[in-house]
Structure formats: structure tokens, C-alpha cells
Write an enzyme that holds these catalytic residues in place. Sequence first.
Site, short mmCIF file in Angstrom:
data_model
loop_
_atom_site.label_atom_id
_atom_site.label_comp_id
_atom_site.label_asym_id
_atom_site.label_seq_id
_atom_site.Cartn_x
_atom_site.Cartn_y
_atom_site.Cartn_z
N GLY A 4 59.82 63.25 -19.67
CA GLY A 4 61.02 63.35 -20.49
C GLY A 4 61.99 64.44 -20.10
N HIS B 156 52.65 60.17 -18.55
CA HIS B 156 53.05 59.29 -17.43
C HIS B 156 54.50 58.82 -17.64
CE1 HIS B 156 50.42 57.42 -14.19
NE2 HIS B 156 51.56 56.82 -13.94
N GLN C 3 48.31 63.81 -5.21
CA GLN C 3 47.83 63.22 -6.46
C GLN C 3 46.91 62.05 -6.17
OE1 GLN C 3 49.55 59.99 -7.92
NE2 GLN C 3 47.57 59.89 -8.96
N THR D 64 45.00 62.15 -11.55
CA THR D 64 45.64 61.51 -12.71
C THR D 64 44.60 60.68 -13.45
OG1 THR D 64 47.81 61.50 -11.69
CG2 THR D 64 47.45 59.89 -13.42
C1 LIG Z 1 58.29 54.65 -10.92
C2 LIG Z 1 57.21 55.61 -11.33
C3 LIG Z 1 56.02 55.63 -10.62
C4 LIG Z 1 55.03 56.54 -10.96
N1 LIG Z 1 53.88 56.60 -10.22
C5 LIG Z 1 52.95 57.54 -10.51
C6 LIG Z 1 51.82 57.71 -9.69
O1 LIG Z 1 51.66 57.04 -8.69
N2 LIG Z 1 50.92 58.66 -10.04
C7 LIG Z 1 51.06 59.45 -11.16
O2 LIG Z 1 50.23 60.30 -11.45
N3 LIG Z 1 52.15 59.31 -11.94
C8 LIG Z 1 53.09 58.41 -11.65
N4 LIG Z 1 54.20 58.30 -12.41
C9 LIG Z 1 54.38 59.23 -13.53
C10 LIG Z 1 55.07 60.50 -13.03
O3 LIG Z 1 54.25 61.22 -12.17
C11 LIG Z 1 55.46 61.41 -14.19
O4 LIG Z 1 54.33 61.67 -14.99
C12 LIG Z 1 56.58 60.86 -15.04
O5 LIG Z 1 57.54 60.24 -14.23
C13 LIG Z 1 57.21 61.98 -15.81
O6 LIG Z 1 58.18 61.51 -16.67
P1 LIG Z 1 59.75 61.49 -16.32
O7 LIG Z 1 59.94 60.37 -15.36
O8 LIG Z 1 60.34 61.23 -17.65
O9 LIG Z 1 60.12 62.82 -15.75
C14 LIG Z 1 55.22 57.42 -12.08
C15 LIG Z 1 56.43 57.39 -12.76
C16 LIG Z 1 57.42 56.51 -12.39
C17 LIG Z 1 58.72 56.54 -13.13
#
Ligand SMILES: Cc1cc2nc3c(=O)[nH]c(=O)nc-3n(C[C@H](O)[C@H](O)[C@H](O)COP(=O)(O)O)c2cc1C
Length: 382
Positions: free
Chosen positions: A311, A278, A130, A158
Amino acid sequence: MPTRKYLTVDDLRARAKKRIPKIAFDYLDGGAGTESNIHRNRFGFEKITLSPEYLRDVTERSQKVTLFKHNYDAPIGISPVGLANLIWPKADTILAKMAKKRNIPYLLSAVGTTSIEEIARIAPEQAWFQLYVPGQDHICFDLIRRAKEAGIKVLVLTVDIPAPSKRLRDIRNNFTLPFKITPKIISNIAFKPSWLIATLANGTPRFENMVPYMQDAADSKSLDAAQVLQTSPRLSEDFVKRVRDAWEGSFVIKGILSQKSAEAAKRVGADGIIVSNHGGRQLDCAPSSIEALPKVIKAAGPGMTVMLDSGIRSGNDIVKAFASGAAFTFSGRSFVFGVGALGAPGGEHVLDLLVDEVDKTLTQIGCKNIMELGPEYIWQQG
Ligand SMILES: Cc1cc2nc3c(=O)[nH]c(=O)nc-3n(C[C@H](O)[C@H](O)[C@H](O)COP(=O)(O)O)c2cc1C
């Protein structure tokens, strides 16, 4: 025995909360603003009910899904999570190894705490990379080069961080890297001995992918640097086309919620979309991803692989997403809660829970194959 004690992702979240310092747990658990988008993500799934169908032979069932010419063994993968090793030491490699063992996709974040090269070595067929588009073009294109040379086959861009969001928990906790050593933080960490011991043994996590480009990243002082890197106010269609043209493999855009953005993704030549807000960490007043999914699928058209995250906490959610048209699902927090709760076995425990729930739900609604799910399985009033 974890399987009996931790029956849901929420059970694991509660256990992780006890083991991880508040500042790290809040970073994982929290979202933008009032966090209403996090709740909306859950409510979006809860609103959907499924139509149970009986008088069918469902003795043989399958959850295998083919994506970008690879057959995966389960309908869920691991979303990119930046700074995961802060939440639990070695979280990145624990999850990548599990992804390899169980043959599911593992998405390494550009601001991950393990390098592209190491993750590609661990899970050569399952690792996706990513990318964020950082201010400096040369970093972006060098990361693409490295991903290619490491043998990564799917690049995920992203696009939902045109500006850093206001995450109240992080601001209130004074979240920086390295932690500012205040009495509050010391007392917080001191009461989490298993996290502290493991973290001391493994060292302060660094944004490993950024080390060649940023001294701060090499010195583990990289939170501000990461923000600069993630934030892309200039991400025009023209620029995304340049990224697309620099990548020969499958190209996915993550963070799409609307028809217009889906059309733009198609125009720039994306092979797939991850419908995502996100996990409620960017725009607090964004729609839930499951609500946004139908519009995106319609706009993207038949040639595009439309997947979803944000979610998902149960097998029911996965089945609902597939029945609503998703080609695949991902979760970020579910897997990291598992590792935070149980250490190395935690990620696989989450996958076991989800796969078992998917299987039970498929059986109950009379569907033998997850790929055959469709709107006819969604309960319609009237
Ligand atoms: C602590 C944390 C860090 C994240 N870092 C990134 C990231 O570096 N790049 C990205 O595309 N999404 C990032 N995300 C979003 C996740 O890829 C994802 O879209 C999201 O966690 C999905 O929702 P869920 O946690 O409810 O399953 C992050 C999410 C969390 C919780």
C-alpha cells in the site's frame, strides 16, 4: 519533463495503464477477490495523521538506514514482483540497476523474469533473493545454493501463499502464458505500440530461475508451473527451520500479519520480518499491513528487524510506517508503475518522488533523521 508531469505514483499508474495491455496492467494492478484488501491498505495509511513539530533546527536531514549491516541511502526498497518483464520489458534489470545506482534493496522474485546470477552481478550489494517453497524440495534447496554462490546476502522467504488466490481480473482476462491469442487480446495489444515493439524486441519473458528445473519455464509456458512453485500448503515451522539452516546469511520471512506468525518466525530463527499482505493479492479479508505492524513488532521482540510493504504510494506513507515502528519499507507496484509509465527512467523517477516527499515530511514534522521517528510523531486524538 517527467518530474513536472508525473508528480505522484498515481500519475504514473495512470500513464502505465495507457501504455500497457489491459491483461498485463490488470495482472499488476489487481488483487484477490473484491480487492477490498488493496483499499484497506490505502485506508490504513490515510487514517494516520502526523504531528507537526516546529521550533527545531532541521536544516540537516538524513534518510539513511542500516539493515543487516548494510547502509542504504533511502528508506524504501523494491518488493519482489514476479513476471515483471511482462509488464514492461527488462523491468527487472532496469530496477536492479537503479537499486545499485541509488543504493536501495532490490528483491528478486523466485518467479522473476531474470536470473539470480544476473541480478547479483548487476547489484551485488543491493540484491536480495525471495524464495517460495515449491512442491519439490530439491528446487528449493538448489535455489538457495545458487543464491549463496551468486553472493546474495539476504534471503526472503514468502509464506503467504498456502493456496493460489482468486484474482478476478486475471480470470476474466483469461490470463495465461503465453497469452491465448483471441481477438480481444489482439485488439488490446495492437493499441499499445510502445509495449508491443519493446516486447517483440526482447522476446516473451520466461521464469529464468526455473529454466533449469522445468521445461515449461524454458518454453515460456510457465504460468501454471509458477503457480505450483509459489503455492506452499506444507510450509510448517519444521520445514522453514530447514530453510533457515541451509542459509548462512540474513533470513527474512515475508507475509506475516499476526502475533502468532511473528512468534513462529522468531522460533525458526528469522532475522527479520516483512509485514505484508502481498499488496492485497492473497487474502482479500486480511488486515492492512500498517494496522498489523504494531502487533507483529511486539511479538517479534527487540532482536528482530520488522519491515513493511503493501500500500505504500508516497513519502508520507513511508514516514508513517517508520513512525509506527517499521525498520524499513518496500513497494512493489509503485516502482513497476514507474517503469510501465516511463520505461527505463521510471523506477528512478518513483524513487525521486518518494525521497523528496519523505524529506519534505520529515522537515515539516521536525524530525532530522528517519531513524529517530517514533509514535510521538503520530497525532493522537485528545
Ligand atoms: C504483479 C505482482 C507480482 C508479485 N509477485 C510477487 C512474488 O513473486 N513474490 C512475492 O513475495 N511477492 C510478490 N508480490 C507482492 C510484492 O512483493 C509486495 O508484497 C506488494 O506488491 C506490496 O504491495 P504494493 O504493490 O501495494 O506496494 C507481487 C506483487 C505484484 C503487484
